[in-house]
Enzyme design. Structure first.
Site, PDB file in Angstrom:
ATOM      1  N   CYS A 344     -19.349  43.358 -41.635  1.00 45.80           N
ATOM      2  CA  CYS A 344     -20.301  44.447 -41.850  1.00 45.80           C
ATOM      3  C   CYS A 344     -21.619  43.874 -42.383  1.00 45.80           C
ATOM      4  O   CYS A 344     -21.746  43.631 -43.595  1.00 45.80           O
ATOM      5  CB  CYS A 344     -19.740  45.480 -42.830  1.00 45.80           C
ATOM      6  N   CYS A 347     -23.286  46.023 -45.191  1.00 47.75           N
ATOM      7  CA  CYS A 347     -22.652  46.001 -46.508  1.00 47.75           C
ATOM      8  C   CYS A 347     -22.876  44.674 -47.218  1.00 47.75           C
ATOM      9  O   CYS A 347     -23.228  44.630 -48.396  1.00 47.75           O
ATOM     10  CB  CYS A 347     -21.147  46.238 -46.371  1.00 47.75           C
ATOM     11  N   ASP A 348     -22.637  43.587 -46.495  1.00 47.07           N
ATOM     12  CA  ASP A 348     -22.551  42.280 -47.133  1.00 47.07           C
ATOM     13  C   ASP A 348     -23.797  41.419 -46.961  1.00 47.07           C
ATOM     14  O   ASP A 348     -23.918  40.375 -47.606  1.00 47.07           O
ATOM     15  CB  ASP A 348     -21.329  41.528 -46.585  1.00 47.07           C
TER      16      ASP A 348
END
Length: 525
Positions: A344, A347-348
């Site tokens: 992701c 997200c990361d």
């Protein structure tokens, strides 16, 4: 910190506070502490039930406590909860202030009854669309149960902690100082993890349910649409889902949904669930199907066995189990998952600021990931197996304009390399010349397509070699009365709008199947 629109919205929400609360800051000398101090002053000025207390000396700066005055009911944020976490801040203010949660009453009572001592810490990123669910769930648990405490921590502001705990993906949850879980989790999932008897109670409750006219397995766009169409026909409808919303929950920007110019996956998923709940649909969320047994004769009940031991019966079944990210299945991928291997970028990505990363895959998802990451990291190497990128032309043009992106085609990733604790690079094979090359980097984002969630259906319905459910133009599978729709099927285009159309098609076909059953079988249903 707050613009005029946010201020007006927040003031409206804060009118729902029932009990006085206080904001207790812990501030240092930096710019972020100054920003947090300004934010807390602005919030306190919007309600006469909110008081800004004197600053205290907490270990984390900047941070603040939201506490119900005169009690131990509190939650803590370490950082400035804006971006995706602004909603978490608003809900924390409301719930600490006595405004009731919208969670199911039986779930609230279950949280209140949990015994033990639980100190949760959640590391989040302001760009992570999966983090708010975790933060909001644990904050609510801390409000409901004095045995539970929670601190939500912005990893970007507490880099020393992130490095010491080797956090490379979010949300990352620690319980009593030890790793507890990683990734998106909802309230029910967290409660089930710490309440030893939750599974047995859930299985008992499910086993008591009467048979359904149509049971939909999967809660993504196809499943939600099927539920709406089935319920509108007046037949007994149930939805069984591991997580309502499916893979849409992991999708950031959606810009090709007709009539909606731009939205985000979690927002669309919430709207889908709200729409389904307008009808008489039994939503059974956070349950995993393990076995499908087709009816022995037409008109009898099909049965679906669940991981928790319960069995559900239905006259018709619609399979909308969707798909998940495909893994490379090379040495090092599993070993360094969440330690440099990620799936992701939204997200990361922030954890790789100023670092070198690779994106595996040259389709739309891969190119979009490379574009997004290029604005954060030092350099992106995009590796594509084919001889050319497969993404839309508009995305390729954008990618080509970025100076810190290198594209390598006709390349097969053969290994993820690391030092035992984190990723240090990867190895790929040049498919034209057969030579191997090493690339030094700190992160690998895998974006190589989808795998249908159909392993549990082997032997029950016909599947292709790729594991896709074979369907006809009505959405019917090889078994009469069992239908399928969406990304788990042989439908060639894995798109949200296509899945929705297929879901409605399958529901209408299931209804048509039911009304054509002999009358005595319909009466038995």
């Amino acid at each position: 910190m707050l613009d005029a629109n946010m201020t007006q919205q927040l003031e409206t929400y804060l009118a729902n506070i029932r009990e006085p609360i206080e904001l207790v800051p812990s501030l240092g000398d930096g710019d972020k502490s100054r920003e947090l101090g300004e934010l807390l002053e602005e919030i306190a000025a919007l309600s006469d039930k909110i008081t800004l207390a004197d600053a205290v000396d907490d270990a984390r700066k900047p941070s603040f406590l939201i506490r119900r005055t005169g009690t131990d009911i509190a939650v803590r944020f370490a950082g400035i909860p804006m971006g995706h976490e602004f909603t978490s801040l608003v809900l924390a203010l409301l719930h600490v202030g006595g405004h009731p949660s919208k969670a199911a009453e039986d779930l609230i009572e279950q949280v209140k009854g949990i015994e033990g001592d639980f100190e949760f810490e959640t590391y989040f990123s302001l760009s992570c669309q999966n983090c708010p669910d975790v933060v909001q769930a644990l904050n609510l648990m801390a409000v409901l149960n004095p045995n539970i405490r929670h601190t939500a921590i912005d990893g970007a502001l507490f880099k020393d902690e992130v490095e010491a705990r080797e956090i490379m993906s979010v949300p990352q949850i620690f319980l009593n100082g030890e790793p507890f879980a990683q990734g998106r989790m909802e309230l029910e999932q967290i409660v089930a993890r710490i309440d030893d008897n939750a599974g047995a109670r859930a299985a008992e409750k499910l086993a008591e349910k009467d048979p359904f006219d149509v049971l939909i397995v999967g809660g993504g766009p196809a499943g939600a649409t099927a539920a709406v169409y089935a319920a509108r026909k007046g037949i007994r409808t149930g939805v069984l889902a591991e997580r309502f919303g499916g893979q849409v929950l992991d999708t950031m920007a959606i810009e090709n949904f007709p009539s909606v110019q731009e939205t985000e996956g979690p927002k669309l998923a919430a709207q889908l669930e709200a729409h389904v709940r307008q009808y008489d649909v039994d939503i059974m969320n956070l349950h995993t199907a393990e076995k499908l047994t087709p009816a022995e004769r037409e008109g009898d009940f099909h049965s679906v066995e669940l991981k928790n031991g319960a069995t559900l019966n239905a006259r018709t079944v619609i399979l909308t189990t969707g798909a998940r990210w495909r893994h490379m299945n090379v040495p090092g991928e599993e070993e360094y998952k969440n330690k440099g291997v990620a799936y992701c970028p939204h997200c990361d990505g922030p954890f790789y600021k100023g670092k070198r990363v690779a994106v595996i895959g040259g389709g739309n998802s891969g190119v979009e990931a490379a574009i997004d990451l290029a604005g954060i990291v030092a350099h992106v190497t995009l590796i594509e197996y084919d001889s050319q990128l497969r993404a839309d032309a508009v995305l390729q043009r954008k990618l080509g304009s970025l100076k810190n992106v290198k594209v390598i085609t006709s390349a097969l990733t053969t290994q993820v390399n690391g030092d035992g604790s984190k990723v240090t690079g990867l190895t790929y094979k040049d498919r034209n010349h057969g030579t191997s090359h090493d690339v030094e980097l700190e992160g690998v984002f895998v974006q190589i397509g989808l795998v249908p969630n159909t392993e549990w259906l082997k032997g029950a319905v016909a599947l292709t070699e790729r594991g896709e459910i074979e369907i006809d133009d009505r959405g019917e599978t090889s078994q009469p009365g069992i239908f399928a729709a969406g990304d788990a099927t042989t439908e060639p285009y894995k798109q949200i709008v296509v899945a929705m159309g297929a879901g409605s098609n399958a529901a209408l076909s299931a209804f048509d199947y039911l009304i054509r059953l002999p009358s005595e079988e319909l009466q038995a249903a």
